[in-house]
Design an enzyme around this catalytic site. Sequence first.
Site, PDB file in Angstrom:
ATOM      1  N   LYS A 193     -26.028  20.493  47.696  1.00 22.81           N
ATOM      2  CA  LYS A 193     -26.440  21.262  48.878  1.00 22.81           C
ATOM      3  C   LYS A 193     -26.076  22.746  48.816  1.00 22.81           C
ATOM      4  O   LYS A 193     -26.844  23.586  49.298  1.00 22.81           O
ATOM      5  CB  LYS A 193     -25.867  20.621  50.144  1.00 22.81           C
ATOM      6  CG  LYS A 193     -26.273  19.157  50.320  1.00 22.81           C
ATOM      7  CD  LYS A 193     -27.783  18.945  50.267  1.00 22.81           C
ATOM      8  CE  LYS A 193     -28.153  17.508  49.942  1.00 22.81           C
ATOM      9  NZ  LYS A 193     -29.577  17.295  49.672  1.00 22.81           N
ATOM     10  N   GLU A 239     -21.286  25.785  57.834  1.00 22.53           N
ATOM     11  CA  GLU A 239     -22.470  26.464  58.366  1.00 22.53           C
ATOM     12  C   GLU A 239     -22.273  26.680  59.853  1.00 22.53           C
ATOM     13  O   GLU A 239     -21.525  25.932  60.491  1.00 22.53           O
ATOM     14  CB  GLU A 239     -23.723  25.572  58.215  1.00 22.53           C
ATOM     15  CG  GLU A 239     -24.261  25.448  56.822  1.00 22.53           C
ATOM     16  CD  GLU A 239     -25.476  24.526  56.761  1.00 22.53           C
ATOM     17  OE1 GLU A 239     -26.040  24.173  57.814  1.00 22.53           O
ATOM     18  OE2 GLU A 239     -25.856  24.168  55.646  1.00 22.53           O
ATOM     19  N   HIS A 278     -29.341   9.758  62.189  1.00 22.35           N
ATOM     20  CA  HIS A 278     -30.031  10.116  60.948  1.00 22.35           C
ATOM     21  C   HIS A 278     -31.088   9.108  60.515  1.00 22.35           C
ATOM     22  O   HIS A 278     -31.619   9.194  59.416  1.00 22.35           O
ATOM     23  CB  HIS A 278     -29.034  10.380  59.819  1.00 22.35           C
ATOM     24  CG  HIS A 278     -27.931  11.310  60.242  1.00 22.35           C
ATOM     25  ND1 HIS A 278     -28.166  12.629  60.557  1.00 22.35           N
ATOM     26  CD2 HIS A 278     -26.616  11.097  60.458  1.00 22.35           C
ATOM     27  CE1 HIS A 278     -27.028  13.182  60.941  1.00 22.35           C
ATOM     28  NE2 HIS A 278     -26.071  12.285  60.896  1.00 22.35           N
ATOM     29  N   ARG A 311     -38.982  13.542  47.005  1.00 21.13           N
ATOM     30  CA  ARG A 311     -39.632  12.228  46.904  1.00 21.13           C
ATOM     31  C   ARG A 311     -40.783  12.157  47.900  1.00 21.13           C
ATOM     32  O   ARG A 311     -40.954  13.056  48.727  1.00 21.13           O
ATOM     33  CB  ARG A 311     -38.612  11.143  47.273  1.00 21.13           C
ATOM     34  CG  ARG A 311     -38.095  11.334  48.689  1.00 21.13           C
ATOM     35  CD  ARG A 311     -37.318  10.150  49.242  1.00 21.13           C
ATOM     36  NE  ARG A 311     -37.140  10.277  50.680  1.00 21.13           N
ATOM     37  CZ  ARG A 311     -36.134  10.921  51.271  1.00 21.13           C
ATOM     38  NH1 ARG A 311     -35.195  11.487  50.560  1.00 21.13           N
ATOM     39  NH2 ARG A 311     -36.074  10.993  52.594  1.00 21.13           N
TER      40      ARG A 311
HETATM   41  C1  MV4 Z   1     -27.198  20.668  60.855  1.00 19.13           C
HETATM   42  C2  MV4 Z   1     -27.293  20.475  62.253  1.00 19.13           C
HETATM   43  C3  MV4 Z   1     -26.973  21.522  63.062  1.00 19.13           C
HETATM   44  N1  MV4 Z   1     -26.557  22.691  62.526  1.00 19.13           N
HETATM   45  N2  MV4 Z   1     -26.797  21.847  60.370  1.00 19.13           N
HETATM   46  C4  MV4 Z   1     -27.943  16.147  59.589  1.00 19.13           C
HETATM   47  C5  MV4 Z   1     -27.988  15.557  58.214  1.00 19.13           C
HETATM   48  C6  MV4 Z   1     -28.298  16.656  57.287  1.00 19.13           C
HETATM   49  N3  MV4 Z   1     -29.633  16.455  56.818  1.00 19.13           N
HETATM   50  C7  MV4 Z   1     -28.143  17.905  58.081  1.00 19.13           C
HETATM   51  N4  MV4 Z   1     -28.017  17.545  59.448  1.00 19.13           N
HETATM   52  C8  MV4 Z   1     -27.817  18.471  60.417  1.00 19.13           C
HETATM   53  N5  MV4 Z   1     -27.469  19.704  59.974  1.00 19.13           N
HETATM   54  C9  MV4 Z   1     -26.477  22.816  61.197  1.00 19.13           C
HETATM   55  N6  MV4 Z   1     -26.044  23.980  60.690  1.00 19.13           N
HETATM   56  C10 MV4 Z   1     -27.695  19.224  62.717  1.00 19.13           C
HETATM   57  C11 MV4 Z   1     -27.950  18.217  61.794  1.00 19.13           C
HETATM   58  C12 MV4 Z   1     -28.368  16.959  62.347  1.00 19.13           C
HETATM   59  C13 MV4 Z   1     -29.654  16.473  62.143  1.00 19.13           C
HETATM   60  C14 MV4 Z   1     -30.595  17.152  61.403  1.00 19.13           C
HETATM   61  C15 MV4 Z   1     -31.855  16.654  61.225  1.00 19.13           C
HETATM   62  C16 MV4 Z   1     -32.211  15.450  61.801  1.00 19.13           C
HETATM   63  C17 MV4 Z   1     -31.313  14.760  62.530  1.00 19.13           C
HETATM   64  C18 MV4 Z   1     -30.028  15.252  62.719  1.00 19.13           C
HETATM   65  C19 MV4 Z   1     -29.114  14.535  63.482  1.00 19.13           C
HETATM   66  C20 MV4 Z   1     -27.851  15.018  63.673  1.00 19.13           C
HETATM   67  C21 MV4 Z   1     -27.477  16.226  63.092  1.00 19.13           C
END
Ligand code: MV4
Length: 500
Positions: A116, A200, A235, A291
Amino acid sequence: MIRSVLVANRGEIALRIIRAARERGIRSVAVYSAPDRMAPHVLEADEAYPIGPAPASESYLRGDVLIDVAKRAGAEAIHPGYGFLSERAGFARAVEEAGLCFIGPTADTIAAMGDKTEARRRMAAAGVPIVPGMTDAVVDAAAARRAAQEIGYPVLLKASAGGGGKGMRVVREPSGVERAYDAASREALTAFGDGRVYLERYVERPRHIEIQVFGDAHGNVVHLGERECSVQRRHQKLIEEAPSPVLTPAEREAMGTAAVRAAAAVDYRGAGTVEFLYRGGEFFFLEMNTRLQVEHPVTELVTGIDLVDLQFRVASGEPLGFARADVRMTGHAIECRITSEDPYGGFLPSTGRISHLEIPAGPGVRWDGGIQRGQEITLHYDPLLAKLIVSAPNRATAVTRMARALDELLVVGVETSASYLRSVMDEPDFRAGDLSIAYVEEHPDLLRADLGEQELVAAALAGALLEEEHRERHRAPRIASSQTGMSAWRAAAGPWREDE
Ligand code: MV4
């Protein structure tokens, strides 16, 4: 030209790939674990080979066995589907080294996007907006605290080695950093074998919007618009749609252009998805999924492009043959994930034998399923049973159509997410397109009402009335009312048990 493909997957996605292969005249080779011996993907493929016992680690995740089977079966390519080995750089490399074609990007691309912080560095260099924060892991809690001070609270600690929410911790004030650092690092070490974490800025209540991209082996990359996947729980996506109810055409092209830059920066080949967080007109790169995704059908329905077919063509070396300007996006598509989980019991996985199955049909309805009547649903694999996808000229019509299709669906034998999804279709915020990744938690009432039971009772009553009417009309001899009720219940619920 690819003439045969081994499908290294099971369930609905294996069937989806086998169908696309058949339309292209490609011979399909299925693989199966012991309990999947009679699974739909095995019956549908041209050939099928056993690969081991039930646990995925001893079957669908055995890269060496899969490559061996591909060679024995004379398959020229391996399609990994999603999950399992689809994003393992080592597997992609081993497939290529065995002289076979991996249907997906190169091992180097998978590895770059799997890390990442590496992905963030590459994206920032390519001019793709990333969430404000670090592009290197922190060495200890004190360094995390200094970084948090610089970024500004709230911050999010994330695992460097992988996504999916594992090793993530929100921190709202300096006093919380140490604990969160230890927890995130420990969790990351357990999940990925790598405890490195970075920070972040935490984006509150964002929407999750992702862009479908496609690259070929000749340096062409296009985007196929977005999907919005904000309705999710821990998620796990529940509902996806295209287009997003919120993006303006200008925002769509800005996000699409950023996604194409992201893909081009890693020489992207094949189908990929660039995920963004969106909030108030701003968007930030989150991660790239290297994917085919579960929710690819909504893009297919609004673009008219068969993404799996395109994967086969691109993997064969064909150029994409179209540009962004050639892609006509029409109407609206929604996908509901039908999972064997109990929405009224904390979405706990449900097991059992599917004793009855009624699949929705009619205009604008698509069923991407991997189940059949009589099938045993176990805890060994992902709970995704099928995807119900609808398309319609606009979002309001699509929502109504999904409600209708969910009403037609009947799965007896395991609990499913269907009744919860049905209640979302009537919920005003969903209808208005007012979504965020907190949608499920912010609508707790939907998690309480067990409409499933009520619906079954209503269906039984309706069945009783219909039977009554039918008898009246045909002047059939009356039978005892208790028996009428029973047979009507049976009519409404479907054949009780075939072997009874
Ligand atoms: C975040 C965020 C808020 N702020 N990054 C969740 C898993 C990973 N793919 C990144 N994720 C997130 N990153 C920042 N800086 C909130 C999430 C997040 C989320 C993102 C997409 C879809 C569902 C989610 C559920 C909870 C948190």
